[in-house]
Design a protein around this motif. Structure first.
Motif, PDB file in Angstrom:
ATOM      1  N   SER A 259      71.540  54.026  66.794  1.00  0.00           N
ATOM      2  CA  SER A 259      70.560  53.390  65.889  1.00  0.00           C
ATOM      3  C   SER A 259      70.686  52.071  66.010  1.00  0.00           C
ATOM      4  O   SER A 259      71.749  51.415  66.092  1.00  0.00           O
ATOM      5  N   THR A 260      69.515  51.420  66.525  1.00  0.00           N
ATOM      6  CA  THR A 260      69.369  50.026  66.842  1.00  0.00           C
ATOM      7  C   THR A 260      68.894  48.997  65.692  1.00  0.00           C
ATOM      8  O   THR A 260      69.060  47.709  66.101  1.00  0.00           O
ATOM      9  N   GLY A 261      68.676  49.606  64.556  1.00  0.00           N
ATOM     10  CA  GLY A 261      68.406  48.682  63.503  1.00  0.00           C
ATOM     11  C   GLY A 261      69.436  48.723  62.561  1.00  0.00           C
ATOM     12  O   GLY A 261      70.600  48.321  62.963  1.00  0.00           O
ATOM     13  N   VAL A 262      69.161  48.422  61.341  1.00  0.00           N
ATOM     14  CA  VAL A 262      70.244  47.762  60.306  1.00  0.00           C
ATOM     15  C   VAL A 262      71.001  48.789  59.781  1.00  0.00           C
ATOM     16  O   VAL A 262      71.947  48.454  59.052  1.00  0.00           O
ATOM     17  N   ARG A 338      55.310  44.161  63.980  1.00  0.00           N
ATOM     18  CA  ARG A 338      55.064  44.544  62.570  1.00  0.00           C
ATOM     19  C   ARG A 338      55.389  46.061  62.294  1.00  0.00           C
ATOM     20  O   ARG A 338      56.022  46.258  61.002  1.00  0.00           O
ATOM     21  N   GLU A 339      55.080  47.010  63.048  1.00  0.00           N
ATOM     22  CA  GLU A 339      55.353  48.310  62.533  1.00  0.00           C
ATOM     23  C   GLU A 339      56.633  48.483  62.450  1.00  0.00           C
ATOM     24  O   GLU A 339      57.432  48.955  61.653  1.00  0.00           O
ATOM     25  N   ASP A 344      62.131  49.019  59.685  1.00  0.00           N
ATOM     26  CA  ASP A 344      63.588  48.995  59.611  1.00  0.00           C
ATOM     27  C   ASP A 344      63.800  48.327  58.105  1.00  0.00           C
ATOM     28  O   ASP A 344      64.948  48.529  57.651  1.00  0.00           O
ATOM     29  N   VAL A 345      63.099  47.257  57.813  1.00  0.00           N
ATOM     30  CA  VAL A 345      63.394  46.516  56.779  1.00  0.00           C
ATOM     31  C   VAL A 345      63.381  47.433  55.144  1.00  0.00           C
ATOM     32  O   VAL A 345      63.991  47.023  54.409  1.00  0.00           O
ATOM     33  N   VAL A 346      62.824  48.700  55.529  1.00  0.00           N
ATOM     34  CA  VAL A 346      62.632  49.493  54.343  1.00  0.00           C
ATOM     35  C   VAL A 346      64.222  49.968  53.972  1.00  0.00           C
ATOM     36  O   VAL A 346      64.537  50.032  52.638  1.00  0.00           O
ATOM     37  N   TYR A 347      65.000  49.960  54.801  1.00  0.00           N
ATOM     38  CA  TYR A 347      66.395  50.131  54.573  1.00  0.00           C
ATOM     39  C   TYR A 347      67.100  49.173  53.633  1.00  0.00           C
ATOM     40  O   TYR A 347      68.248  49.140  53.220  1.00  0.00           O
ATOM     41  N   LYS A 354      67.866  38.152  53.167  1.00  0.00           N
ATOM     42  CA  LYS A 354      66.851  37.302  53.921  1.00  0.00           C
ATOM     43  C   LYS A 354      66.582  37.895  55.027  1.00  0.00           C
ATOM     44  O   LYS A 354      67.510  38.011  55.769  1.00  0.00           O
ATOM     45  N   VAL A 355      65.175  37.817  55.188  1.00  0.00           N
ATOM     46  CA  VAL A 355      64.634  38.491  56.520  1.00  0.00           C
ATOM     47  C   VAL A 355      64.177  37.138  57.471  1.00  0.00           C
ATOM     48  O   VAL A 355      63.370  36.499  57.026  1.00  0.00           O
ATOM     49  N   THR A 356      64.531  37.203  58.471  1.00  0.00           N
ATOM     50  CA  THR A 356      64.320  36.013  59.442  1.00  0.00           C
ATOM     51  C   THR A 356      63.788  36.498  60.933  1.00  0.00           C
ATOM     52  O   THR A 356      63.993  37.507  61.233  1.00  0.00           O
TER      53      THR A 356
END
Length: 417
Positions: A259-262, A338-339, A344-347, A354-356
């Motif tokens: 898993s490469t995301g958060v 964007r997609e 990923d930010v849904v998690y 804070k998202v940067t």
């Protein structure tokens, strides 16, 4: 107790500048600790210090040149062979002031047989390769899903001291698992080219690996996530990128087995609450992209170009190699950005976060930057590029800050509020 947490995630196919951003964040606190939260030694994260010292990090955290400690989490795939190779290169650069390396007991352990199967099968596939660094990452994960053949750092730590403990495990993997796995892949030992046939039956391979295992255990501290209890500033360093995540079935088989995301980061932070129930986090998740698109290895790439898009592109690290070939290029695809950041930010929905966005290689692009958006090419001024990205992502991702890198070192990275 409140901990400051920075998370570095690649937004594309890897090679975005995660090492640079990890080094930058780690430089903000002399007691920082870097957590590797996915992947393994297939990472290649370049760090160049302001003084000109350079290293490509694979098995170690990218804060190591600053003397920052590393924690290889339970989601990291440990490889004693690659650990030793990198250690022997890295140690002289740090000149004896080598930071502590912590390794979670549950970190799964690669063996030479995973690497050999990976390399042999990719060789047999020829032009139909799935894409690999040849380090057996996916093969390790597949084998360890079978509890009969699973190997972890904790098992190595517990059994290496017994005369036949870990050697016995390796011999069972070689005699039973390897032929079964080859059969799953539609092959037999006889189908493999040399030198793989000889190496898979050579006792010297096991002897050398056990020596590497002793080296590895002699230079790490085996622990659990509780090691983070007393750390107030944590930098999570991701490997690969969102477009290689194991759940992207639309890109299979040209993806990584991690898993490469958060997701893994959040699980580690939850695990830590088992040790510190009252802990809270000052959390920043930073998605990193170059100002253009790159990909290493086989697999689809949107709007791929036959050569680098800009004359100023300079990348001395990603040289051609037998497994990944030559670095591939394209214009940045902001629809993909964007997609997949949006997915990923849904998690993070239930997290105070804070998202940067960090954009690297800004010094390598001209005054007008081309991007792909809405099935067409758009020209954007370099002066307004970050603003454009923030606005374009805004209906899926609310970017609350930007970083721009205008060179290869942390002192070329600026924060734009």
């Amino acid at each position: 107790m409140r901990k400051k947490v920075k998370v570095v995630i690649g937004a594309n196919f890897g090679d975005e500048g995660k090492g640079l951003m990890t080094d930058y964040f780690a430089s903000q606190d002399e007691n920082a600790l870097v957590v590797r939260f996915n992947g393994g030694a297939q990472a290649g994260h370049t760090v160049v210090t302001p003084e000109g010292l350079e290293h490509v990090f694979s098995h170690f955290g990218s804060g190591s040149l600053l003397g920052r400690r590393t924690y290889l989490s339970r989601f990291f795939i440990s490889n004693p062979i690659m650990f030793r190779k990198e250690y022997e290169i890295l140690y002289p650069k740090i000149r004896g002031n080598f930071p502590l390396i912590y390794v979670d007991r549950e970190s799964i352990l690669s063996t030479p047989f995973d690497m050999l199967i990976n390399q042999a099968v990719e060789t047999v596939r020829g032009d139909s390769r799935h894409g690999s660094c040849g380090l057996g990452i996916s093969e390790t994960v597949v084998r360890c899903e079978n509890t009969a053949y699973r190997t972890t750092v904790g098992m190595l730590f517990d059994r290496l001291v017994t005369p036949s403990g870990f050697r016995g495990i390796l011999e069972v993997i070689r005699s039973k698992y390897v032929p079964a796995r080859l059969q799953e892949l539609g092959l037999s030992l006889a189908d493999l080219p040399e030198p793989y046939v000889s190496l898979l039956s050579d006792d010297g391979v096991i002897d050398a690996f056990l020596d590497d295992c002793r080296f590895f255990l002699g230079r790490v501290k085996v622990c659990s996530v509780g090691i983070l209890r007393d750390v107030d500033y944590i930098v999570f360093e991701g490997a690969q990128g969102l477009l290689l995540d194991q759940d992207l079935v639309e890109f299979s088989p040209h993806i990584t087995h991690t898993s490469t995301g958060v997701k893994n980061v959040l699980q580690i932070l939850w695990d830590l609450k088992g040790y510190l129930p009252s802990v809270s986090y000052d959390l920043e998740v930073c998605y990193v992209t170059r100002a253009y698109l790159t990909r290493h290895g086989a697999g689809p790439m949107p709007n791929e170009l036959v050569q680098a898009p800009y004359a100023g592109i300079y990348d001395p690290t990603n040289v051609p190699n037998p497994w990944q070939g030559t670095l591939r290029f394209g214009y940045l695809d902001v629809d993909f950005l964007r997609e997949y950041i949006g997915r990923d930010v849904v998690y993070l929905t239930d997290w105070d976060c804070k998202v940067t966005l960090a954009v690297t290689c800004m010094d390598q692009v001209p005054d007008i930057i081309d991007v792909f958006a809405q099935n067409g090419k758009i020209a954007v001024s370099r002066d307004t590029f970050l603003c454009f990205l923030g606005c374009y992502l805004s209906n899926r991702v609310q970017v609350q800050g930007f970083y721009a890198s205008w060179g290869r070192t942390r002192n070329h990275t600026i924060q734009i509020v």
